[in-house]
Design a protein around this motif. Sequence first.
Motif, PDB file in Angstrom:
ATOM      1  N   VAL A 132      42.752   7.683  38.375  1.00  0.00           N
ATOM      2  CA  VAL A 132      42.815   8.039  36.961  1.00  0.00           C
ATOM      3  C   VAL A 132      44.130   8.758  36.683  1.00  0.00           C
ATOM      4  CG1 VAL A 132      41.763   9.412  35.118  1.00  0.00           C
ATOM      5  CG2 VAL A 132      40.308   8.214  36.765  1.00  0.00           C
ATOM      6  N   PHE A 133      44.789   8.357  35.598  1.00  0.00           N
ATOM      7  CA  PHE A 133      46.030   9.002  35.166  1.00  0.00           C
ATOM      8  C   PHE A 133      45.736   9.834  33.921  1.00  0.00           C
ATOM      9  CE2 PHE A 133      47.282   4.907  37.087  1.00  0.00           C
ATOM     10  CZ  PHE A 133      48.066   5.364  38.135  1.00  0.00           C
ATOM     11  N   LEU A 134      45.982  11.137  34.005  1.00  0.00           N
ATOM     12  CA  LEU A 134      45.791  12.048  32.872  1.00  0.00           C
ATOM     13  C   LEU A 134      47.143  12.654  32.505  1.00  0.00           C
ATOM     14  CD1 LEU A 134      42.532  13.974  33.926  1.00  0.00           C
ATOM     15  CD2 LEU A 134      42.734  11.985  32.430  1.00  0.00           C
ATOM     16  N   ASP A 135      47.775  12.077  31.507  1.00  0.00           N
ATOM     17  CA  ASP A 135      49.098  12.525  31.072  1.00  0.00           C
ATOM     18  C   ASP A 135      49.094  12.621  29.546  1.00  0.00           C
ATOM     19  OD1 ASP A 135      51.778  13.082  30.771  1.00  0.00           O
ATOM     20  OD2 ASP A 135      52.443  11.031  31.141  1.00  0.00           O
ATOM     21  N   PRO A 136      48.326  13.583  28.992  1.00  0.00           N
ATOM     22  CA  PRO A 136      48.216  13.681  27.531  1.00  0.00           C
ATOM     23  C   PRO A 136      49.435  14.347  26.914  1.00  0.00           C
ATOM     24  CG  PRO A 136      47.005  15.464  28.545  1.00  0.00           C
ATOM     25  CD  PRO A 136      47.533  14.616  29.680  1.00  0.00           C
ATOM     26  N   PRO A 137      49.577  14.254  25.589  1.00  0.00           N
ATOM     27  CA  PRO A 137      50.612  15.066  24.922  1.00  0.00           C
ATOM     28  C   PRO A 137      50.445  16.530  25.306  1.00  0.00           C
ATOM     29  CG  PRO A 137      49.630  13.513  23.380  1.00  0.00           C
ATOM     30  CD  PRO A 137      48.819  13.436  24.631  1.00  0.00           C
ATOM     31  N   PHE A 138      51.557  17.190  25.568  1.00  0.00           N
ATOM     32  CA  PHE A 138      51.502  18.553  26.073  1.00  0.00           C
ATOM     33  C   PHE A 138      50.975  19.537  25.030  1.00  0.00           C
ATOM     34  CE2 PHE A 138      55.126  17.990  29.423  1.00  0.00           C
ATOM     35  CZ  PHE A 138      54.249  17.260  30.209  1.00  0.00           C
ATOM     36  N   LYS A 139      50.307  20.575  25.527  1.00  0.00           N
ATOM     37  CA  LYS A 139      49.913  21.746  24.747  1.00  0.00           C
ATOM     38  C   LYS A 139      49.079  21.396  23.524  1.00  0.00           C
ATOM     39  CE  LYS A 139      53.875  24.338  26.477  1.00  0.00           C
ATOM     40  NZ  LYS A 139      55.093  25.103  26.185  1.00  0.00           N
ATOM     41  N   GLN A 140      48.187  20.430  23.672  1.00  0.00           N
ATOM     42  CA  GLN A 140      47.257  20.084  22.599  1.00  0.00           C
ATOM     43  C   GLN A 140      45.805  20.259  23.032  1.00  0.00           C
ATOM     44  OE1 GLN A 140      48.037  16.417  20.493  1.00  0.00           O
ATOM     45  NE2 GLN A 140      50.246  16.687  20.588  1.00  0.00           N
ATOM     46  N   SER A 141      45.596  20.900  24.178  1.00  0.00           N
ATOM     47  CA  SER A 141      44.249  21.208  24.676  1.00  0.00           C
ATOM     48  C   SER A 141      43.385  19.966  24.853  1.00  0.00           C
ATOM     49  CB  SER A 141      43.554  22.193  23.721  1.00  0.00           C
ATOM     50  OG  SER A 141      44.298  23.383  23.594  1.00  0.00           O
ATOM     51  N   LEU A 143      43.336  18.122  27.815  1.00  0.00           N
ATOM     52  CA  LEU A 143      42.895  17.953  29.194  1.00  0.00           C
ATOM     53  C   LEU A 143      41.473  18.441  29.440  1.00  0.00           C
ATOM     54  CD1 LEU A 143      45.953  18.686  31.515  1.00  0.00           C
ATOM     55  CD2 LEU A 143      44.542  16.632  31.475  1.00  0.00           C
ATOM     56  N   PRO A 144      41.079  19.647  29.000  1.00  0.00           N
ATOM     57  CA  PRO A 144      39.713  20.097  29.279  1.00  0.00           C
ATOM     58  C   PRO A 144      38.641  19.167  28.728  1.00  0.00           C
ATOM     59  CG  PRO A 144      41.086  21.928  28.525  1.00  0.00           C
ATOM     60  CD  PRO A 144      41.881  20.690  28.310  1.00  0.00           C
ATOM     61  N   ILE A 145      38.897  18.601  27.545  1.00  0.00           N
ATOM     62  CA  ILE A 145      37.937  17.672  26.945  1.00  0.00           C
ATOM     63  C   ILE A 145      37.821  16.417  27.804  1.00  0.00           C
ATOM     64  CG2 ILE A 145      37.478  16.242  24.924  1.00  0.00           C
ATOM     65  CD1 ILE A 145      39.025  18.361  23.275  1.00  0.00           C
ATOM     66  N   ALA A 146      38.955  15.898  28.241  1.00  0.00           N
ATOM     67  CA  ALA A 146      38.944  14.685  29.058  1.00  0.00           C
ATOM     68  C   ALA A 146      38.271  14.919  30.399  1.00  0.00           C
ATOM     69  CB  ALA A 146      40.376  14.182  29.260  1.00  0.00           C
ATOM     70  N   VAL A 147      38.583  16.041  31.026  1.00  0.00           N
ATOM     71  CA  VAL A 147      37.999  16.353  32.337  1.00  0.00           C
ATOM     72  C   VAL A 147      36.483  16.450  32.240  1.00  0.00           C
ATOM     73  CG1 VAL A 147      37.837  18.137  34.113  1.00  0.00           C
ATOM     74  CG2 VAL A 147      40.074  17.446  33.248  1.00  0.00           C
TER      75      VAL A 147
END
Length: 200
Positions: A132-141, A143-147
């Motif tokens: 899995v690749f997790l590379d979201p736009p930075f500093k938009q919170s 990652l926690p939702i995706a995880v």
Amino acid sequence: MPRRRPKATPPSPDRRDGEVRIIGGQWRSRKLPFQSADGLRPSSDRLRETLFNWLSPYLGGARCLDLFAGSGALGLEALSRGAAHCDFVEKNPGSAEQIRRHLHTLQCEDGSVHGRSAESYLKVADGGWHIVFLDPPFKQSLLPIAVEALKGKLAEDALIYVETAKGEAFAPPNDWQEHRHKSAGQVEYRLYRLSPDEAD
């Protein structure tokens, strides 16, 4: 009297139209265009080269998920290097359509593009991904939702790549064990391995 030529309008500093280059595999050195979009920040060649050196032993036959696909660079690189399938999830309609065009250009039938948000896609997806690749736009919170949404969706011993701004806080779940960690410029990138025995 000679006509004065109008001054050329300089490109907006916010526009980052350009190309991404596939580094290795069957499409090595192919260049694919991408169009500017909010939050779109393709990983650099150097970073991707390091990442795919890490992933090299695990790519053959893997099912991959490029969750904040953007330009599609990570998922396309994985397919070029032998991954069996990649799900590209990208909510920006223009970026999603561009990934579809890239797959068509490369005559690749092993990628599926899902034009929706990461959270809404994971609610209905079957899962079972090996990488899995997790590379979201930075500093938009994001990652926690995706995880949280990925819980129960990963294959045993799955590998998860996470890219963040340097210094940006990220707390992985207890069952994600850090496998690799590097920084380059203003970016930090990590590779985790799912270890279910470590879960609470």
